[in-house]
Design a protein around this motif. Structure first.
Motif, mmCIF file in Angstrom:
data_model
loop_
_atom_site.group_PDB
_atom_site.id
_atom_site.type_symbol
_atom_site.label_atom_id
_atom_site.label_comp_id
_atom_site.label_asym_id
_atom_site.label_seq_id
_atom_site.Cartn_x
_atom_site.Cartn_y
_atom_site.Cartn_z
ATOM 1 N N SER A 110 0.847 -1.245 -0.006
ATOM 2 C CA SER A 110 0.182 -0.114 -0.034
ATOM 3 C C SER A 110 0.853 1.318 0.062
ATOM 4 O O SER A 110 0.513 2.216 -0.283
ATOM 5 C CB SER A 110 -1.041 -0.031 1.035
ATOM 6 N N ALA A 111 2.030 1.295 0.525
ATOM 7 C CA ALA A 111 2.973 2.453 0.703
ATOM 8 C C ALA A 111 4.352 1.847 0.455
ATOM 9 O O ALA A 111 4.780 0.842 0.688
ATOM 10 C CB ALA A 111 2.826 3.165 2.116
ATOM 11 N N GLY A 112 5.063 2.839 -0.200
ATOM 12 C CA GLY A 112 6.718 2.649 -0.141
ATOM 13 C C GLY A 112 6.877 1.735 -1.311
ATOM 14 O O GLY A 112 8.223 1.609 -1.507
ATOM 15 N N LYS A 113 6.048 1.164 -2.584
ATOM 16 C CA LYS A 113 6.444 0.360 -3.482
ATOM 17 C C LYS A 113 7.755 0.859 -4.169
ATOM 18 O O LYS A 113 8.640 0.286 -4.498
ATOM 19 C CB LYS A 113 5.382 0.106 -4.377
ATOM 20 N N THR A 114 7.463 2.291 -4.638
ATOM 21 C CA THR A 114 8.515 2.848 -5.770
ATOM 22 C C THR A 114 9.707 3.025 -4.803
ATOM 23 O O THR A 114 10.759 2.562 -5.360
ATOM 24 C CB THR A 114 8.019 3.923 -6.137
ATOM 25 N N SER A 115 9.730 3.441 -3.699
ATOM 26 C CA SER A 115 11.078 3.739 -2.953
ATOM 27 C C SER A 115 11.681 2.376 -2.793
ATOM 28 O O SER A 115 13.030 2.341 -2.932
ATOM 29 C CB SER A 115 10.965 4.456 -1.695
ATOM 30 N N THR A 116 10.942 1.212 -2.495
ATOM 31 C CA THR A 116 11.897 0.197 -2.036
ATOM 32 C C THR A 116 12.216 -0.645 -3.394
ATOM 33 O O THR A 116 13.167 -1.189 -3.384
ATOM 34 C CB THR A 116 10.504 -0.923 -1.453
ATOM 35 N N LYS A 117 11.489 -0.361 -4.468
ATOM 36 C CA LYS A 117 11.963 -0.784 -5.917
ATOM 37 C C LYS A 117 13.173 -0.305 -6.244
ATOM 38 O O LYS A 117 13.960 -0.673 -6.752
ATOM 39 C CB LYS A 117 10.717 -0.498 -6.847
ATOM 40 N N ASP A 118 13.165 1.100 -6.077
ATOM 41 C CA ASP A 118 14.414 1.652 -6.665
ATOM 42 C C ASP A 118 15.696 1.157 -5.427
ATOM 43 O O ASP A 118 16.767 1.163 -5.949
ATOM 44 C CB ASP A 118 14.215 3.200 -6.225
ATOM 45 N N LEU A 119 15.337 0.938 -4.297
ATOM 46 C CA LEU A 119 16.493 0.419 -3.281
ATOM 47 C C LEU A 119 16.850 -1.104 -3.770
ATOM 48 O O LEU A 119 18.212 -1.276 -3.930
ATOM 49 C CB LEU A 119 16.062 0.556 -1.859
ATOM 50 N N ILE A 120 15.895 -1.819 -4.075
ATOM 51 C CA ILE A 120 16.046 -3.015 -4.497
ATOM 52 C C ILE A 120 17.040 -3.168 -5.797
ATOM 53 O O ILE A 120 18.181 -3.873 -5.994
ATOM 54 C CB ILE A 120 14.881 -3.935 -4.645
ATOM 55 N N ALA A 121 16.739 -2.316 -6.995
ATOM 56 C CA ALA A 121 17.455 -2.179 -8.049
ATOM 57 C C ALA A 121 18.995 -1.812 -7.793
ATOM 58 O O ALA A 121 19.706 -2.013 -8.361
ATOM 59 C CB ALA A 121 16.746 -1.401 -8.961
ATOM 60 N N ALA A 287 14.275 -0.538 3.240
ATOM 61 C CA ALA A 287 15.621 -0.956 3.271
ATOM 62 C C ALA A 287 15.667 -2.564 3.659
ATOM 63 O O ALA A 287 16.516 -3.383 3.160
ATOM 64 C CB ALA A 287 16.685 -0.170 4.255
ATOM 65 N N LEU A 288 14.996 -2.971 4.618
ATOM 66 C CA LEU A 288 14.887 -4.266 5.182
ATOM 67 C C LEU A 288 14.189 -5.160 4.065
ATOM 68 O O LEU A 288 14.846 -6.281 3.870
ATOM 69 C CB LEU A 288 14.268 -4.581 6.487
#
Length: 468
Positions: A110-121, A287-288
């Protein structure tokens, strides 16, 4: 995209070739839906939108270098004609993903998808060539376009999946079947469309249901609705969070004086220290999640920690922090908003503003249905509890609820104000900001509050405030 002949593409999508002299000619450039983005060797997919018909730009696309057009009717230039362009695009994406053999990582929440996707990448790119969703192109058109941008060298494909109803994520996983599925959280974003958090959980859980038995479901141990998805997958489950039961967890979480999170990252392979460049404690969970994906793909705790500490923001208007020459700090988080992300942004503002005046310039959170009044009221109240110095509520009814919540929580009076639109907010801020102030700008995308942040940065560049 990997090179495919027009004959191959036509067979994959079930289309007919029209005005193609040589079907063996290959598409080797990107697949695009905007004729202005055509490059040599492209395939131009002609979508019919509300205001624009892509078929009208077919000739322009071919003259710009497109090999052919994916269309629903003959267009007078080389074309593969199909019944439905969207369905054909999805079929082509699935074919390319199967041909590649890359590890596909999908995430939702629901929240944080794009920021997390950028971190994973950014973390996985240290291990091998990685392709990932640009911005928030996470729907039935954006997702296949991202998959089609992969090449023969791509080892990791990171795809963000959004949903506005039951069955949406299931459809996306059929186009691009993931081996690793990550669910971040179940919140209230789009709750007006779904009808409740349980329905949101049902939709998000379609991701883990799609995973194969030799895949991995990565779930947030701190979110009960997400953790309950363990029973909905046949894949291995890896938990992330701040509790002891998490396989990948954060210990000793703290914020630097500038509001950036630091913590000890503990994975099954070891422990290492992280200090992030991003702002706000909510990025610890993001980040986790990224760390759990990287651990599953063979990276050590030290490698992951280094990558997380060096990762930045890749998508615009998401906690973009800029300091003007006069010392005013502008935090542009205006890309979108829901109750969870609004609360996280306010907490980040409070942390960044220690010893400084803080301004929360907030607008409507869309698609909350019957929860809208209560959620806007709650955000206004939270601003008071976090000792935000000034609240500027921008817009109509929902903005008035934000201001009313703040007023009722703290009897703020002049500390909260309701203005009609973005320009009124800019005029107020230009006259009231002082060097050293911190300004957060946040609302749902439809409100367009990024214009406030941009105007404030232009003002700072001109030195207007510094001269007052």
């Amino acid at each position: 995209m990997i090179a495919l002949s027009l004959a191959e593409i036509a067979e994959v999508v079930g289309g007919r070739t029209h005005d193609i002299p040589d079907p063996s000619v290959q598409v080797h450039g990107p697949v695009v839906i905007d004729s202005r983005k055509v490059a040599d060797g492209s395939l131009f997919a002609a979508f019919v939108g509300e205001h624009v018909d892509g078929h009208d730009y077919a000739d322009k696309a071919v003259h710009a270098g497109a090999v052919a057009v994916l269309a629903q009717r003959p267009v007078g230039v080389p074309a593969i004609v199909v019944e439905d362009v969207q369905t054909a695009l999805g079929a082509l994406a699935r074919h390319v993903v199967q041909r590649l053999g890359a590890t596909l990582v999908a995430l939702t929440g629901s929240a944080g998808k794009t920021s997390t996707k950028d971190l994973i990448a950014q973390v996985l790119a240290r291990k091998a060539p990685t392709v990932f969703t640009p911005g928030s192109l996470n729907n039935e058109i954006g997702l296949p376009l991202t998959a089609l941008s992969a090449t023969e060298n791509t080892k990791f494909l990171v795809l963000e999946m959004g949903a506005r109803g039951i069955g949406h994520i299931r459809y996306l996983t059929e186009l691009t079947p993931p081996r690793i599925g990550l669910v971040l959280n179940v919140g209230t974003a789009h709750i007006g469309e779904f009808g409740g958090r349980e329905q949101i959980a049902q939709a998000k859980g379609e991701l883990v249901e799609s995973l194969p038995a030799d895949g991995t479901a990565i779930l947030n141990a701190d979110d009960p609705l997400v953790r309950a998805m363990t029973s909905r997958t046949k894949a291995k489950v890896l938990l992330f969070g701040e509790g002891d039961e998490a396989d990948v967890r954060a210990e000793n979480v703290r914020l630097t004086d500038s509001g950036q999170p630091a913590f000890s990252l503990r994975t099954p392979s070891g422990c290492s220290e992280v200090t992030m460049r991003l702002y706000g404690e909510h990025h610890v969970s993001n980040a986790l999640a990224a760390a759990a994906v990287a651990h599953e793909l063979g990276m050590s705790a030290a490698e992951i920690a280094t990558a997380l500490s060096e990762a930045g923001s890749l998508s615009r208007w998401r906690m973009e922090v800029t300091e003007r020459p006069d010392g005013v700090t502008v935090v542009n988080d205006a890309y979108n908003a829901n109750p969870e992300s609004m609360r996280a942004a306010l907490r980040a503002l409070a942390a960044m503003g220690r010893g400084r005046r803080t301004w929360a310039v907030l607008g409507k959170m869309a698609e909350l249905g019957d929860e809208a009044l209560a959620e806007h009221d709650a955000v206004g109240r939270l601003a008071v509890r976090l000792n935000v110095s000034k609240l500027v509520a921008v817009g109509g009814r929902e903005a008035s609820w934000l201001q009313l919540g703040a007023y009722n929580e703290g009897s703020w009076g002049e500390e909260s104000v309701h203005v009609s639109d973005a320009q009124a907010a800019v005029d107020l801020l230009r006259s009231a900001l002082r060097p050293g102030d911190v300004v957060l700008v946040k609302a749902s995308r439809s409100v367009g509050l990024e214009s406030v942040a941009q105007a404030l940065l232009e003002t700072g560049a001109e030195g207007e405030v510094a001269a007052r």
